[in-house]
Design an enzyme around this catalytic site. Sequence first.
Site, short mmCIF file in Angstrom:
data_model
loop_
_atom_site.label_atom_id
_atom_site.label_comp_id
_atom_site.label_asym_id
_atom_site.label_seq_id
_atom_site.Cartn_x
_atom_site.Cartn_y
_atom_site.Cartn_z
N LYS A 127 0.87 -1.17 0.00
CA LYS A 127 0.00 0.00 0.00
C LYS A 127 0.91 1.22 0.00
O LYS A 127 2.04 1.14 0.44
CB LYS A 127 -0.86 0.02 1.26
CG LYS A 127 -1.80 -1.16 1.33
CD LYS A 127 -3.20 -0.70 1.62
CE LYS A 127 -4.04 -1.84 2.14
NZ LYS A 127 -4.52 -1.59 3.48
N HIS A 130 1.84 6.87 2.42
CA HIS A 130 1.24 8.17 2.12
C HIS A 130 1.42 9.15 3.27
O HIS A 130 2.03 8.83 4.28
CB HIS A 130 -0.23 8.00 1.77
CG HIS A 130 -1.03 7.36 2.87
ND1 HIS A 130 -1.31 7.98 4.04
CD2 HIS A 130 -1.56 6.11 2.95
CE1 HIS A 130 -2.01 7.17 4.80
NE2 HIS A 130 -2.17 6.03 4.17
N HIS A 133 1.09 8.43 6.94
CA HIS A 133 2.13 7.69 7.67
C HIS A 133 3.23 8.59 8.20
O HIS A 133 4.01 8.18 9.05
CB HIS A 133 2.79 6.65 6.76
CG HIS A 133 1.92 5.48 6.48
ND1 HIS A 133 1.54 5.14 5.22
CD2 HIS A 133 1.35 4.57 7.31
CE1 HIS A 133 0.77 4.07 5.26
NE2 HIS A 133 0.62 3.71 6.53
#
Length: 571
Positions: A127, A130, A133
């Site tokens: 994933k 982004h 985070h």
Amino acid sequence: MINLKELIASEIMDEALGLTLEDIESMIEIPSDEKMGDFAFPCFRLAKTMRKAPQMIAADIAERISGSEYFAKVEQVNAYVNIFINREFYIKALVNEVNEQGADYGKSNGGKGKTVIVEYSSPNIAKPFHIGHIRSTVIGNSIYKLYDATGHNVIRINYLGDYGTQFGKMIVAYRKWGSEEELKANPIKSLLSYYTKFHVEVEEHPELDDEARETFVRLEAGEPEEVALWEKFREYSLAEFNRVYDMLDITFDSYTGESFFSDKMPAIVDEMREKNLLVESQGAHIVDLEPYGMTPAVILKSDGSSLYATRDIAAAVYRKQTYDFDKCIYVVASQQNLHFKQWKKVLELMGHEWEKDCIHVPFGLVSLEEGTMSTRHGRVVFLEDVLNNAVAKTKEIMLEKNADTPELDEIAKQVGIGAVIFQELSNNRIKDYTFSWNKVLNFDGETGPYVQYTHARASSVLRNATEAELASIAAGEFDPSYLTGESAYSLVKLISRVPEVIVDAAEKYEPSILTRHLVDIAQSFNKFYHDEHILVDNADEKLAKLALVAASKTAIANCLALLGVKAPERM
Ligand code: ARG
């Protein structure tokens, strides 16, 4: 090195008090009202041993030490001895302490012998890494540095989200719509597009969900084909995460993520069963938390596959056994508050009394000016793009300002990335905030670039110092009488508080306490710089001022380092 409290303690020290030097030192306070002195020594505790009224003891001590060259004035007020430090002596002692300790100024050793785990970042494999985070990554990194600076033995763990039912979905999606070429060329973006497609398709074809569940069970059972795909996803994802960690200059001691605990779970489940904690509910095994006002913790699903909560319990037990931590800090979004509450309760019910040393350090949400992010809908901003963008925009701003530096690219990187980190650490971590380029890159506000610019300004002033002047500063030879003016003295006092601010920020898991203090120091330095002419003709005066500039530069650099932000010499 001159430690003021230690020095005052040695002046107060007297056998009749029945206290050790360390006792006295620890009893010395800093009055909140400056009119009550720079330091105060309370005498209540002595009344019993000395069989005397504390006021009288205070009066005796005040009289005995009032002749000291270190003190400008000593007063007894009720049970306190109030001490006013000789300003010149104080300034000289502090500036020399900072200049002598250099990069070590601010460090302390209250945490000696204690092991602390800081778990942070922990992105999910396959994933995007982004902007959501960044909070865990940057806050966690600073908390690690704060604990390190206060003498703890710190272990940094990246608990990668590299396991779970989403891998069933990812594998199904990859098999249906993915290709090796695409994956190789652009790993995470392709994986994200397959995953997004899965969530669109499943609306029409709910059987996809069953397929994904079965695939995950095969993965958990170690079927080679599923494992090989999972390994590929993990490897490609890690390469992308590491690119970002390199940009942020962040490292970890361990990357033991969720998958590491898959074979450690059966033992945990058995233990819970033995302790009679598990009950069956609709085919799943749960721990009933109703008596504690919470929804149940699901430990095993009806198909026998394990869950996030189960892996977290296994991970905590493993960490306690492996590191025997005094504290285990989890830097994870406040959205997971309930998960961590349930998890702590389950550990407690299992009889692990050390669960009280496991601390969830939550933080608020980041949103974009155009709305919140959602991985499922593919609405994300990649952290790597944000950092690259910050660097590019910074370079533009620096070119406009005709920045005085031959290493423009390197400095734009330090400032651009520093700006993003600093912004993250400026607000109380629990607050939600909206990411805004204007705020992040403002060179005049309470921002990273402003503080870095102040550091570069101090460096630039010091480049005017001669070898001889630098040698005198290093030897601590300067006349502090030139630094007793209000702007210099306030700056000295702010710098002197750095060590205690670091301890406070660490204890509260709140880097923003340090960020705010750093902004105060930078503002105070700039006031000093504007109020006072530094490079004056009078050699003694110039030397004294340069000594304070050197101490300010060190203090600013050390605080920036604890936030994980670089301190450029030029900007
Ligand atoms: N991987 C999770 C996420 O991105 C965070 C993991 C938090 N740590 C933990 N021990 N549960 O949401």
